[in-house]
Write an enzyme that holds these catalytic residues in place. Structure first.
Site, PDB file in Angstrom:
ATOM      1  N   SER A 134       0.866  -1.250   0.056  1.00  0.00           N
ATOM      2  CA  SER A 134       0.174   0.094  -0.104  1.00  0.00           C
ATOM      3  C   SER A 134       0.813   1.231  -0.018  1.00  0.00           C
ATOM      4  CB  SER A 134      -1.285  -0.079   1.167  1.00  0.00           C
ATOM      5  OG  SER A 134      -1.835   0.854   1.008  1.00  0.00           O
ATOM      6  N   THR A 135       0.677   2.060   1.010  1.00  0.00           N
ATOM      7  CA  THR A 135       1.536   3.221   1.060  1.00  0.00           C
ATOM      8  C   THR A 135       3.152   2.973   1.064  1.00  0.00           C
ATOM      9  OG1 THR A 135      -0.008   4.201   2.429  1.00  0.00           O
ATOM     10  CG2 THR A 135       1.980   5.480   2.293  1.00  0.00           C
ATOM     11  N   HIS A 159      -2.615  -1.085  -3.395  1.00  0.00           N
ATOM     12  CA  HIS A 159      -3.684  -0.424  -3.208  1.00  0.00           C
ATOM     13  C   HIS A 159      -3.390   0.960  -4.187  1.00  0.00           C
ATOM     14  CE1 HIS A 159      -4.385  -1.977   1.274  1.00  0.00           C
ATOM     15  NE2 HIS A 159      -4.516  -2.845   0.193  1.00  0.00           N
ATOM     16  N   ASP A 197      -4.193  -4.943   6.130  1.00  0.00           N
ATOM     17  CA  ASP A 197      -4.672  -5.540   4.960  1.00  0.00           C
ATOM     18  C   ASP A 197      -3.581  -6.490   4.682  1.00  0.00           C
ATOM     19  OD1 ASP A 197      -6.021  -6.745   2.666  1.00  0.00           O
ATOM     20  OD2 ASP A 197      -5.396  -5.053   1.278  1.00  0.00           O
TER      21      ASP A 197
END
Length: 342
Positions: A168-169, A195, A286
């Site tokens: 993600s990030t 993401h 997640d």
């Protein structure tokens, strides 16, 4: 208090963003800049700045060039404000050191609650990166001893059928670092969930494909898995069944679609003990449940360590859940991944 510099040539957008910052607990507006050059000058003059929130397209000096200059002398996190029309520049910005990006709402007059929640979450995650870098301390998290012995790449390669990766990030830059190390011919498929909003994933897949040796594709529904690299498209969960990739728009998980858990769960069901799962930098939890599923089916799990993460949330959740065989730095994962799939 998180001190934020807002950089945008649109007076209306500056007003929208500064009003949101005013409503966000624990944040304050450090200043505004109307172009990239003014942003560079502001960061040089303010050593106490916690975060830069910067538009991509601006006069005098655009956001990408301003980011590159800022990164030459400052470690302050930069989050880009990007429109769908700026996909390629946004991906380049993430590769050049931007912490994350926020997609500009299509209708600024009717901003949705989901967008506001995402905005707040990304600001908080990016600011945590800055605070951690200012007072970094080594945190060693050992693998759960109940997960079995750490395995070498040679041991894992013997029966390996696929590798799945979630991020993600900070993920785009980490993924580029990993994928560009892979050989042109892979021994197994590498399947990724990052993401990222709809539209941006296609551009990111094209970017990886241009820079990497193996073929990289944005997945499509029913696509037959081959020994290539696949990226889940934005706004679709991706699962594996009978050697193919399938997409669906079931409800968001952990506030996002695509989510990592559906891929990891389905891959574990299909490949069993012949699977390696890797969880990279990202906020939230997640992937932790999916890592547990992989481990329960006899597969092998690897998490990125804190020091090399932009945001340690997703790896931390998996580690604390006790479902990680091995904790490695991004560079160590790069070496291990290349050894696994060559």
């Amino acid at each position: 208090m998180i001190r934020i510099l807002v950089v945008d040539d649109s007076a209306f957008m500056r007003k929208v963003v500064t009003d949101l910052i005013a409503k966000m607990p624990g944040t304050e507006l450090a200043g505004i800049a109307r172009n990239g050059q003014a942003a560079v000058d502001f960061v040089k003059a303010d050593s106490e700045l916690d975060l830069v929130l910067m538009d991509v397209e601006m006069p005098l000096l655009n956001g990408l060039e301003a980011l590159k200059q800022i990164k030459q002398f400052s470690s302050v996190p930069v989050v880009m404000l990007s429109a769908l029309t700026n996909q390629e520049v946004t991906i380049e910005a993430l590769e050049s050191g931007a912490t994350d990006f926020v997609e500009k709402p299509t209708n600024i007059m009717a901003i949705k609650d989901d967008w506001i929640r995402e905005f707040f979450a990304k600001i908080k995650a990016a600011s945590r990166q800055q605070r951690r870098s200012l007072s970094r301390r080594r945190e060693v998290v050992a693998p759960n001893p109940n997960n079995g012995q750490v395995k070498s790449s040679l041991e894992l390669r013997r029966n390996l059928k696929a590798v799945v990766i979630g991020s993600s990030t900070g993920g785009p830059r980490a993924l580029l670092h990993l994928i560009t190390a892979l050989p042109a011919r892979l021994s197994v498929p590498v399947i990724i969930v990052q993401h990222m909003p709809k539209g941006f994933t296609k551009t990111f897949a094209e970017r990886m494909d241009a820079e990497a040796k193996p073929k990289v594709s944005e997945a499509s529904d029913g696509m037959l898995l081959q020994n290539e690299v696949y990226l889940a498209p934005g706004d679709y969960h991706m699962v594996i069944k009978d050697g193919r990739l399938y997409l669906n728009q079931e409800p968001k998980m952990h506030g996002t679609r695509p989510a990592v858990d559906p891929l990891f769960d389905s891959a574990a069901a299909y490949y069993g003990q012949n699977l390696v799962g890797i969880i990279l930098t990202g906020m939230g939890k997640d992937g932790a449940e999916g890592m547990g599923t992989i481990l329960a089916k006899g597969g092998y799990t690897i998490a990125q360590d804190k020091d090399s993460c932009v945001v340690f949330g997703m790896p931390r959740s998996a580690i604390e859940k006790g479902v990680v065989n091995e904790v490695l730095s991004l560079d160590q994962i790069r070496v291990k991944l290349e050894e696994l799939v060559r």
